[in-house]
Design a protein around this motif. Structure first.
Motif, PDB file in Angstrom:
ATOM      1  N   GLY A 275       0.814  -1.213   0.000  1.00 29.51           N
ATOM      2  CA  GLY A 275       0.000   0.000   0.000  1.00 29.51           C
ATOM      3  C   GLY A 275       0.844   1.257   0.000  1.00 29.51           C
ATOM      4  O   GLY A 275       0.546   2.220  -0.710  1.00 29.51           O
ATOM      5  N   ASP A 276       1.922   1.257   0.800  1.00 28.98           N
ATOM      6  CA  ASP A 276       2.817   2.423   0.838  1.00 28.98           C
ATOM      7  C   ASP A 276       3.496   2.630  -0.512  1.00 28.98           C
ATOM      8  O   ASP A 276       3.591   3.766  -1.013  1.00 28.98           O
ATOM      9  CB  ASP A 276       3.877   2.244   1.927  1.00 28.98           C
ATOM     10  CG  ASP A 276       3.303   2.407   3.327  1.00 28.98           C
ATOM     11  OD1 ASP A 276       2.186   2.944   3.437  1.00 28.98           O
ATOM     12  OD2 ASP A 276       3.958   1.978   4.294  1.00 28.98           O
ATOM     13  N   LEU A 277       3.982   1.535  -1.114  1.00 33.60           N
ATOM     14  CA  LEU A 277       4.650   1.633  -2.417  1.00 33.60           C
ATOM     15  C   LEU A 277       3.673   2.120  -3.489  1.00 33.60           C
ATOM     16  O   LEU A 277       4.029   2.941  -4.339  1.00 33.60           O
ATOM     17  CB  LEU A 277       5.235   0.275  -2.814  1.00 33.60           C
ATOM     18  CG  LEU A 277       6.434  -0.202  -1.999  1.00 33.60           C
ATOM     19  CD1 LEU A 277       6.791  -1.640  -2.365  1.00 33.60           C
ATOM     20  CD2 LEU A 277       7.649   0.700  -2.233  1.00 33.60           C
ATOM     21  N   PHE A 278       2.450   1.605  -3.428  1.00 33.60           N
ATOM     22  CA  PHE A 278       1.437   1.999  -4.408  1.00 33.60           C
ATOM     23  C   PHE A 278       1.074   3.474  -4.254  1.00 33.60           C
ATOM     24  O   PHE A 278       0.957   4.200  -5.247  1.00 33.60           O
ATOM     25  CB  PHE A 278       0.201   1.121  -4.226  1.00 33.60           C
ATOM     26  CG  PHE A 278      -0.937   1.475  -5.151  1.00 33.60           C
ATOM     27  CD1 PHE A 278      -0.857   1.209  -6.502  1.00 33.60           C
ATOM     28  CD2 PHE A 278      -2.087   2.084  -4.658  1.00 33.60           C
ATOM     29  CE1 PHE A 278      -1.906   1.538  -7.360  1.00 33.60           C
ATOM     30  CE2 PHE A 278      -3.138   2.421  -5.501  1.00 33.60           C
ATOM     31  CZ  PHE A 278      -3.043   2.139  -6.851  1.00 33.60           C
ATOM     32  N   SER A 279       0.911   3.904  -2.997  1.00 30.55           N
ATOM     33  CA  SER A 279       0.595   5.309  -2.745  1.00 30.55           C
ATOM     34  C   SER A 279       1.709   6.218  -3.259  1.00 30.55           C
ATOM     35  O   SER A 279       1.447   7.251  -3.891  1.00 30.55           O
ATOM     36  CB  SER A 279       0.376   5.530  -1.244  1.00 30.55           C
ATOM     37  OG  SER A 279       0.116   6.884  -0.964  1.00 30.55           O
ATOM     38  N   ASN A 280       2.956   5.845  -2.996  1.00 36.77           N
ATOM     39  CA  ASN A 280       4.096   6.642  -3.466  1.00 36.77           C
ATOM     40  C   ASN A 280       4.158   6.667  -4.989  1.00 36.77           C
ATOM     41  O   ASN A 280       4.392   7.721  -5.605  1.00 36.77           O
ATOM     42  CB  ASN A 280       5.404   6.088  -2.904  1.00 36.77           C
ATOM     43  CG  ASN A 280       5.487   6.227  -1.395  1.00 36.77           C
ATOM     44  OD1 ASN A 280       4.771   7.029  -0.803  1.00 36.77           O
ATOM     45  ND2 ASN A 280       6.339   5.448  -0.762  1.00 36.77           N
ATOM     46  N   TYR A 281       3.929   5.508  -5.607  1.00 34.73           N
ATOM     47  CA  TYR A 281       4.005   5.403  -7.066  1.00 34.73           C
ATOM     48  C   TYR A 281       2.935   6.266  -7.736  1.00 34.73           C
ATOM     49  O   TYR A 281       3.213   7.015  -8.674  1.00 34.73           O
ATOM     50  CB  TYR A 281       3.843   3.937  -7.489  1.00 34.73           C
ATOM     51  CG  TYR A 281       3.743   3.740  -8.982  1.00 34.73           C
ATOM     52  CD1 TYR A 281       4.876   3.814  -9.791  1.00 34.73           C
ATOM     53  CD2 TYR A 281       2.512   3.490  -9.587  1.00 34.73           C
ATOM     54  CE1 TYR A 281       4.784   3.634 -11.166  1.00 34.73           C
ATOM     55  CE2 TYR A 281       2.409   3.315 -10.958  1.00 34.73           C
ATOM     56  CZ  TYR A 281       3.542   3.386 -11.741  1.00 34.73           C
ATOM     57  OH  TYR A 281       3.444   3.216 -13.098  1.00 34.73           O
ATOM     58  N   THR A 282       1.687   6.165  -7.223  1.00 37.62           N
ATOM     59  CA  THR A 282       0.609   6.934  -7.838  1.00 37.62           C
ATOM     60  C   THR A 282       0.762   8.432  -7.573  1.00 37.62           C
ATOM     61  O   THR A 282       0.404   9.252  -8.424  1.00 37.62           O
ATOM     62  CB  THR A 282      -0.766   6.443  -7.338  1.00 37.62           C
ATOM     63  OG1 THR A 282      -0.766   6.379  -5.902  1.00 37.62           O
ATOM     64  CG2 THR A 282      -1.080   5.065  -7.888  1.00 37.62           C
ATOM     65  N   SER A 283       1.287   8.797  -6.394  1.00 35.08           N
ATOM     66  CA  SER A 283       1.529  10.218  -6.111  1.00 35.08           C
ATOM     67  C   SER A 283       2.544  10.788  -7.088  1.00 35.08           C
ATOM     68  O   SER A 283       2.369  11.896  -7.624  1.00 35.08           O
ATOM     69  CB  SER A 283       2.032  10.395  -4.673  1.00 35.08           C
ATOM     70  OG  SER A 283       1.038  10.057  -3.738  1.00 35.08           O
ATOM     71  N   MET A 284       3.616  10.032  -7.336  1.00 38.18           N
ATOM     72  CA  MET A 284       4.639  10.492  -8.293  1.00 38.18           C
ATOM     73  C   MET A 284       4.069  10.553  -9.700  1.00 38.18           C
ATOM     74  O   MET A 284       4.398  11.456 -10.483  1.00 38.18           O
ATOM     75  CB  MET A 284       5.858   9.572  -8.245  1.00 38.18           C
ATOM     76  CG  MET A 284       6.680   9.718  -6.977  1.00 38.18           C
ATOM     77  SD  MET A 284       8.240   8.788  -7.007  1.00 38.18           S
ATOM     78  CE  MET A 284       7.640   7.098  -6.950  1.00 38.18           C
ATOM     79  N   ARG A 285       3.177   9.613 -10.016  1.00 38.96           N
ATOM     80  CA  ARG A 285       2.589   9.621 -11.352  1.00 38.96           C
ATOM     81  C   ARG A 285       1.696  10.841 -11.539  1.00 38.96           C
ATOM     82  O   ARG A 285       1.662  11.445 -12.617  1.00 38.96           O
ATOM     83  CB  ARG A 285       1.785   8.334 -11.572  1.00 38.96           C
ATOM     84  CG  ARG A 285       1.381   8.155 -13.018  1.00 38.96           C
ATOM     85  CD  ARG A 285       0.758   6.826 -13.297  1.00 38.96           C
ATOM     86  NE  ARG A 285       0.289   6.812 -14.685  1.00 38.96           N
ATOM     87  CZ  ARG A 285      -0.654   6.017 -15.142  1.00 38.96           C
ATOM     88  NH1 ARG A 285      -1.210   5.149 -14.327  1.00 38.96           N
ATOM     89  NH2 ARG A 285      -1.037   6.062 -16.392  1.00 38.96           N
ATOM     90  N   ILE A 286       0.955  11.212 -10.490  1.00 34.23           N
ATOM     91  CA  ILE A 286       0.118  12.415 -10.558  1.00 34.23           C
ATOM     92  C   ILE A 286       0.990  13.651 -10.772  1.00 34.23           C
ATOM     93  O   ILE A 286       0.699  14.504 -11.616  1.00 34.23           O
ATOM     94  CB  ILE A 286      -0.723  12.563  -9.275  1.00 34.23           C
ATOM     95  CG1 ILE A 286      -1.880  11.569  -9.293  1.00 34.23           C
ATOM     96  CG2 ILE A 286      -1.272  13.979  -9.139  1.00 34.23           C
ATOM     97  CD1 ILE A 286      -2.700  11.561  -8.022  1.00 34.23           C
ATOM     98  N   MET A 287       2.084  13.751  -9.998  1.00 33.58           N
ATOM     99  CA  MET A 287       2.983  14.907 -10.150  1.00 33.58           C
ATOM    100  C   MET A 287       3.613  14.939 -11.540  1.00 33.58           C
ATOM    101  O   MET A 287       3.742  16.010 -12.155  1.00 33.58           O
ATOM    102  CB  MET A 287       4.059  14.875  -9.064  1.00 33.58           C
ATOM    103  CG  MET A 287       3.533  15.171  -7.677  1.00 33.58           C
ATOM    104  SD  MET A 287       4.841  15.336  -6.425  1.00 33.58           S
ATOM    105  CE  MET A 287       5.264  13.613  -6.153  1.00 33.58           C
TER     106      MET A 287
END
Length: 607
Positions: free
Chosen positions: A108-120
């Motif tokens: 979940g942490d990795l997914f949250s970080n990945y999607t946050s970076m993708r949004i940015m």
């Protein structure tokens, strides 16, 4: 801040099913965030799904073995062997649960970080005017919210798969003993499922309708408790106004949410009673079968346990379907953000930026209109910025000066007309090279809560480790004297947000911002009110340095100070987005038009 009405939109069962098409994309994103942990999570859940029926069946064998020993006696070896097996399965079940929770949390942490970076990363590709649209901001806000919530959806979907497998084992057991129990099982869970489905759709509709107000609430929190706003909040006595508006909004949210929560609780209680009736009808039937000798005591415990677990699993699965389908609908908000495409097109085979510039920038009947605006920010712009020319833009606030330079840097594309560079449309050049060759500092520059060195390197971030270049840029903007006064010089944190940070004066921040413009060996320098926070002596020194550094380069200056404007080779006077007058300082004074009027008004202030 005008009040808005909440609008509820119910979600049909068909819409829920349709939203499930988003799940493959969810798994694709999860897989990209961590293929290894995704695989481990699935394998652990498959192993865990076999545990319920295994424990129940071993329990049945133990009870039957106990009954047989009580009636007929004999060796207890087989009984204790079964107990050890059940103990091992219980330990394994607990271990699998803990491992699943661990892997899910990490994933979940990795997914949250990945999607946050993708949004940015995606946000960085979008146009400036898109960020100035409130509808876009609502989509961006909902996408941000999904970066955390979607890891929960992932866990729910994987739990759903696990429970389906567990149910398959348990159903096989019930079918083998009595298929009628399945009918009672469905009767016990369907009412609760329908209730949860309805109220989840209501909750989704309410949450979605509150997005703009939630953003306003966050903004009010910022206004009411921020180092950047504290000065004006105090001097204007805004605290009661901000708190009052916050209370109005938050009370409205609370009332809407509480009303829905109470209805959900009442109906949930009534529907759960129906479920309990179904469960105990089946339980009574199983007891009757045992009392009449049609099944063993072990079978009673197995069937009762299977029915109880199946009832719980099916209720969880159906309710989770509501949550999963709702989460999949929320996922639309996340995926829709990535469907937003920039309007500024990139040439398929972009031309390299000319070095040096031969003819300059030419505006041919250029006009620009902001989204959802009926007025034109710029219209009928026709002029050329020649190589090496210093051009000043003068005009009252809202005259279109800043929009003009944003067009030159391709932060916007013209709504009409075109901009040429050396006779070629600006759209045909590589946009990265264009912006690399334009050094631009806006009046509303950011005060980064970073070190002095990083603040300056922002102007050419790829050179962040080039300390020699950073210090040279600081010297050129006169920010080097500031560095000498700071305790940690260029490694000093600026701003009060982080520990040991030092706040600067407006003039000091402006020198830091100017240093960013000198980080690049740009052919064109654009400065928007570059000395507004400087005193007269500092302003004189900055412009003496600026004149030296821009020798042979083009420059555009936006300024309300005529002492700055008169240094330019040519001055454009803008009014309501159009060029009203053009010429040198002396020519415009002789013209006795708008420039002369504004100059005289400012000169009177010094008499």
């Amino acid at each position: 801040m005008a009040k808005r009405q909440f609008q509820h939109t119910n979600i049909s069962f068909k819409q829920r099913l349709s939203a499930l098409k988003n799940l493959p994309e969810l798994f694709r994103l999860v897989w990209k965030s961590s293929p290894g942990k995704t695989t481990i999570s699935f394998l652990l859940r498959i192993a865990r799904s076999a545990m319920p029926v295994s424990l129940l069946y071993i329990g049945k064998l133990i009870i039957d073995q106990v009954v047989q020993l009580n009636r007929h006696g004999g060796s207890q070896h087989q009984l204790w062997k079964l107990v050890i097996i059940e103990f091992a399965l219980a330990i394994l079940t607990d271990g699998l649960n803990r491992m699943i929770n661990l892997v899910d949390n990490l994933l979940g942490d990795l997914f949250s970080n990945y999607t946050s970076m993708r949004i940015m990363r995606h946000a960085a590709t979008l146009d400036l005017d898109q960020f100035e649209d409130s509808v876009f901001y609502d989509k961006l806000e909902r996408a941000r919210q999904q970066t955390v919530g979607r890891s929960v959806l992932l866990s729910q979907v994987m739990s759903q798969v696990q429970d389906f497998i567990s149910m398959a084992f348990l159903l096989a057991g019930l079918l083998a003993f009595n298929p009628w129990l399945i009918l009672l099982l469905l009767i016990s869970i369907i009412p609760s499922f329908l209730g949860e489905s309805y109220f989840n759709s209501q909750n989704y509709a309410l949450t979605r309708s509150q997005t703009p107000e939630r953003r306003e609430l966050d903004y009010l929190r910022y206004l009411g408790a921020s180092d950047e706003t504290a000065k004006e909040v105090k001097i204007f006595g805004l605290s009661d106004f901000i708190i009052g508006r916050f209370k109005t909004l938050s009370d409205k949210f609370y009332t809407d949410n509480a009303t829905l929560a109470v209805k959900r609780s009442v109906w949930g209680t009534l529907l759960s009673i129906l479920g309990s009736i179904g469960y105990y009808a089946a339980y009574a039937f199983i007891i009757y079968q045992t009392v009449t000798g049609r099944s063993s005591v072990g079978t009673l415990t197995f069937l009762a346990g299977s029915f109880r677990q199946l009832s719980s699993l099916m209720e969880n699965t159906l309710n989770r379907f509501t949550a999963v389908s709702q989460g999949a609908i929320y996922l639309n908000d996340f995926l829709e953000f990535f469907e937003i495409k920039p309007k500024i097109s990139i040439a398929e085979k972009p031309l390299p930026f000319p070095n040096p510039i031969q003819q300059g920038f030419t505006f041919e009947n250029v006009g620009f209109q902001y989204h959802n605006s009926e007025t034109w920010a710029n219209r009928n712009l026709n002029f050329t910025l020649h190589p090496g020319e210093k051009l000043a833009l003068v005009g009252e606030n809202g005259a279109g000066k800043t929009t003009l330079v944003k067009l030159m840097a391709r932060l916007y594309d013209p709504t009409e007309g075109r901009i040429l560079l050396d006779g070629i449309d600006l759209k045909d050049y590589a946009i990265e090279e264009l912006r690399l060759n334009i050094g631009i500092i806006f009046q509303d520059y950011l005060k980064y809560q970073m070190t002095l060195s990083q603040n300056i390197a922002i102007g050419h971030i790829s050179e962040i480790d080039n300390q020699e270049l950073i210090e040279r840029a600081a010297a050129e903007s006169l920010a080097d004297s500031l560095a000498e006064k700071l305790p940690n010089r260029y490694d000093q944190w600026l701003g009060r947000r982080f520990k040991d940070g030092v706040e600067l004066s407006g003039g000091e921040w402006q020198k830091v911002a100017l240093a960013r413009a000198y980080m690049k060996d740009a052919q064109v320098l654009i400065l928007d009110e570059p000395t507004s926070a400087l005193d007269a002596r500092a302003e004189y020194e900055v412009f003496q340095r600026f004149t030296e550094l821009t020798r042979g380069k083009s420059a555009v200056l936006i300024s309300h100070r005529f002492s700055t404007a008169r240094m330019a080779d040519r001055i454009l006077v803008l009014d309501k987005g159009t060029i009203l007058e053009s010429g040198t300082h002396e020519e415009l004074l002789a013209l006795d038009g708008r420039y002369s009027e504004l100059f005289q008004l400012q000169a009177m202030g010094y008499q």
